[in-house]
Design a protein around this motif. Structure first.
Motif, mmCIF file in Angstrom:
data_model
loop_
_atom_site.group_PDB
_atom_site.id
_atom_site.type_symbol
_atom_site.label_atom_id
_atom_site.label_comp_id
_atom_site.label_asym_id
_atom_site.label_seq_id
_atom_site.Cartn_x
_atom_site.Cartn_y
_atom_site.Cartn_z
ATOM 1 N N GLY A 108 0.802 -1.228 0.000
ATOM 2 C CA GLY A 108 0.000 0.000 0.000
ATOM 3 C C GLY A 108 0.828 1.267 0.000
ATOM 4 O O GLY A 108 0.453 2.257 0.621
ATOM 5 N N ILE A 109 1.950 1.273 -0.723
ATOM 6 C CA ILE A 109 2.817 2.443 -0.768
ATOM 7 C C ILE A 109 2.014 3.697 -1.148
ATOM 8 O O ILE A 109 1.249 3.701 -2.111
ATOM 9 N N ALA A 110 2.146 4.738 -0.347
ATOM 10 C CA ALA A 110 1.509 6.040 -0.578
ATOM 11 C C ALA A 110 0.023 5.926 -0.895
ATOM 12 O O ALA A 110 -0.526 6.724 -1.642
ATOM 13 N N SER A 111 -0.638 4.941 -0.316
ATOM 14 C CA SER A 111 -2.042 4.654 -0.639
ATOM 15 C C SER A 111 -3.018 5.426 0.228
ATOM 16 O O SER A 111 -4.174 5.589 -0.122
ATOM 17 N N ILE A 152 -7.966 0.505 15.670
ATOM 18 C CA ILE A 152 -7.117 0.740 14.505
ATOM 19 C C ILE A 152 -6.097 1.818 14.852
ATOM 20 O O ILE A 152 -6.394 2.762 15.578
ATOM 21 N N GLY A 153 -4.886 1.639 14.349
ATOM 22 C CA GLY A 153 -3.829 2.615 14.600
ATOM 23 C C GLY A 153 -2.833 2.603 13.461
ATOM 24 O O GLY A 153 -2.889 1.766 12.558
ATOM 25 N N GLY A 154 -1.912 3.539 13.517
ATOM 26 C CA GLY A 154 -0.889 3.590 12.490
ATOM 27 C C GLY A 154 0.064 4.736 12.723
ATOM 28 O O GLY A 154 -0.163 5.618 13.554
ATOM 29 N N LEU A 155 1.158 4.728 11.974
ATOM 30 C CA LEU A 155 2.162 5.775 12.077
ATOM 31 C C LEU A 155 2.117 6.664 10.842
ATOM 32 O O LEU A 155 1.860 6.193 9.737
ATOM 33 N N SER A 156 2.334 7.944 11.040
ATOM 34 C CA SER A 156 2.429 8.906 9.933
ATOM 35 C C SER A 156 1.247 8.716 8.978
ATOM 36 O O SER A 156 0.099 8.877 9.379
ATOM 37 N N MET A 157 1.498 8.364 7.706
ATOM 38 C CA MET A 157 0.405 8.141 6.765
ATOM 39 C C MET A 157 -0.617 7.161 7.329
ATOM 40 O O MET A 157 -1.841 7.359 7.207
ATOM 41 N N GLY A 158 -0.151 6.088 7.953
ATOM 42 C CA GLY A 158 -1.059 5.099 8.504
ATOM 43 C C GLY A 158 -1.885 5.627 9.658
ATOM 44 O O GLY A 158 -3.021 5.196 9.867
ATOM 45 N N SER A 180 2.636 10.205 15.370
ATOM 46 C CA SER A 180 3.157 11.224 14.444
ATOM 47 C C SER A 180 2.227 11.365 13.247
ATOM 48 O O SER A 180 2.644 11.375 12.097
ATOM 49 N N ALA A 181 0.943 11.455 13.536
ATOM 50 C CA ALA A 181 -0.071 11.505 12.482
ATOM 51 C C ALA A 181 -0.773 12.860 12.504
ATOM 52 O O ALA A 181 -0.880 13.497 13.549
ATOM 53 N N CYS A 182 -1.278 13.253 11.334
ATOM 54 C CA CYS A 182 -2.005 14.514 11.197
ATOM 55 C C CYS A 182 -3.411 14.201 10.691
ATOM 56 O O CYS A 182 -3.642 14.158 9.483
ATOM 57 N N PRO A 183 -4.379 13.981 11.589
ATOM 58 C CA PRO A 183 -5.719 13.600 11.149
ATOM 59 C C PRO A 183 -6.573 14.803 10.768
ATOM 60 O O PRO A 183 -7.742 14.906 11.137
ATOM 61 N N LEU A 189 -2.811 18.604 3.536
ATOM 62 C CA LEU A 189 -2.971 18.500 2.083
ATOM 63 C C LEU A 189 -1.658 18.663 1.310
ATOM 64 O O LEU A 189 -1.348 17.821 0.455
ATOM 65 N N PRO A 190 -0.853 19.711 1.556
ATOM 66 C CA PRO A 190 0.393 19.841 0.788
ATOM 67 C C PRO A 190 1.307 18.625 0.927
ATOM 68 O O PRO A 190 1.882 18.159 -0.067
ATOM 69 N N ALA A 191 1.433 18.116 2.155
ATOM 70 C CA ALA A 191 2.293 16.951 2.377
ATOM 71 C C ALA A 191 1.732 15.715 1.683
ATOM 72 O O ALA A 191 2.488 14.904 1.130
ATOM 73 N N MET A 192 0.423 15.574 1.678
ATOM 74 C CA MET A 192 -0.186 14.418 1.022
ATOM 75 C C MET A 192 0.043 14.474 -0.484
ATOM 76 O O MET A 192 0.417 13.482 -1.102
ATOM 77 N N LEU A 193 -0.171 15.644 -1.074
ATOM 78 C CA LEU A 193 0.031 15.787 -2.517
ATOM 79 C C LEU A 193 1.476 15.480 -2.893
ATOM 80 O O LEU A 193 1.748 14.770 -3.861
ATOM 81 N N PHE A 194 2.399 16.015 -2.101
ATOM 82 C CA PHE A 194 3.824 15.803 -2.382
ATOM 83 C C PHE A 194 4.191 14.333 -2.244
ATOM 84 O O PHE A 194 4.906 13.777 -3.094
ATOM 85 N N SER A 195 3.702 13.689 -1.189
ATOM 86 C CA SER A 195 4.089 12.300 -0.936
ATOM 87 C C SER A 195 3.586 11.370 -2.029
ATOM 88 O O SER A 195 4.267 10.411 -2.402
#
Length: 316
Positions: A108-111, A152-158, A180-183, A189-195
């Motif tokens: 699920g890279i960058a999914s 459910i949990g996750g790091l950063s994107m997750g 280290s998540a931004c919900p 948005l900018p970080a998501m688009l870039f990633s």
């Protein structure tokens, strides 16, 4: 007539994600199981939504019996053959002897673990929300001892994704943890688009026109009422190097020079979401660390720190 009205109400609630959980997508099935150890199993599941086989690894007790499940998501660059939670942290040892299924999707890279609106030339047919919320839970509960009590949990994107999935499917989870998540999709948005673009995909294929209604429909900050009643956990470092930067690791320079600034941005988002939740009267536990970069040592610490809250919510 009365029966028809009741049926319409139940259907409406289900569509809103507030009623009975939907049935598994037709055809989701286990095609192979590999017992990697007495407490770790690899399960290969054909996903009709994605049209391919997805690997999921489960950390579980050595004995039988029904137990809750903790779905734990990877970050932007997940492991290929196994979750990075098992290669970069002590998660396998930490959960040893605990009465819980730790469900670790692989890939699920960058999914953003979501259903993409369009098939992407780079990533193909991403339908992770359907897989994680409709196809996978009945299999975990029906064949691998799950009792229907989930977190459910996750790091950063997750971690972002964990909050998105919980807000969109509130019937399914009792606790949500983001490390280290931004919900807050608007803030991130900018970080998501870039990633996404950085890995060769088209961000517009995920939720449609950038900033459009599809993006708002995946913003936990705008759907915060759907998180009411759940045990909520967030953590963030300050971006200042801390004890884990004293460890000699190959990625040390990256942790300091990239992970530091990234974590500073995460901190601002976490503080904003914290204020929004408390303003709505929704309790949330936020671990603000005086030091810490966007790196695995701190995510392992946060996993340990969050576990008592998560375990209490799901009865583990």
């Amino acid at each position: 007539m009365r029966r028809g009205i009741i049926g319409a109400v139940v259907m409406a609630l289900a569509l809103l994600g507030l009623g009975a959980r939907p049935a598994a997508a037709e055809g989701a099935s286990v095609v192979n199981v590999a017992n990697l150890s007495p407490t770790r199993t690899a399960v290969f599941i054909f996903s009709p939504a994605m049209g391919r086989v997805v690997q999921v690894q489960i950390l579980h007790p050595a004995g039988g019996g029904a137990r809750p499940s903790f779905y734990l998501l990877d970050g932007l660059l997940p492991g290929v053959d196994q979750s990075t939670w098992t290669t970069a942290t002590d998660s396998e040892r930490f959960f040893l002897g605990k009465n819980v299924n730790v469900v670790l999707p692989v890939g699920g890279i960058a999914s953003y673990y979501t259903d993409w609106q369009n098939v992407d030339a780079r990533f193909g047919n991403y339908k992770w929300e359907t897989f994680l919320t409709r196809e996978l839970p009945p299999i975990i509960d029906g064949q691998f001892g799950g009792n229907g009590s989930n977190a459910i949990g996750g790091l950063s994107m997750g971690g972002n994704s964990a909050y998105i999935l919980a807000a969109r499917n509130p019937y399914l989870y009792r606790a949500v943890a983001g490390y280290s998540a931004c919900p807050d999709t608007a803030m991130s948005l900018p970080a998501m688009l870039f990633s996404i673009a950085r890995h060769g995909a088209d961000p517009g294929n995920m939720w449609g026109a950038i900033g459009g209604p599809g993006w708002g429909a995946h913003d936990p900050a705008q759907m915060i009422e759907r998180l009411r009643g759940k045990a909520l956990y967030l953590s963030s470092g300050s971006g200042i190097p801390g004890p884990h930067e004293l460890e000699l690791k190959p990625q040390l320079a990256e942790n300091i020079f990239t992970g530091g600034p990234v974590e500073t941005m995460v901190l601002a988002c976490v503080a904003s979401f914290d204020a929004r939740a408390r303003g709505a009267g929704i309790p949330i536990h936020v671990a603000y660390l005086p030091v810490g970069t966007h790196s695995w040592g701190y995510w392992q610490d946060a996993l340990h720190d969050s576990w008592p809250m998560v375990a209490g919510a799901i009865g583990a």
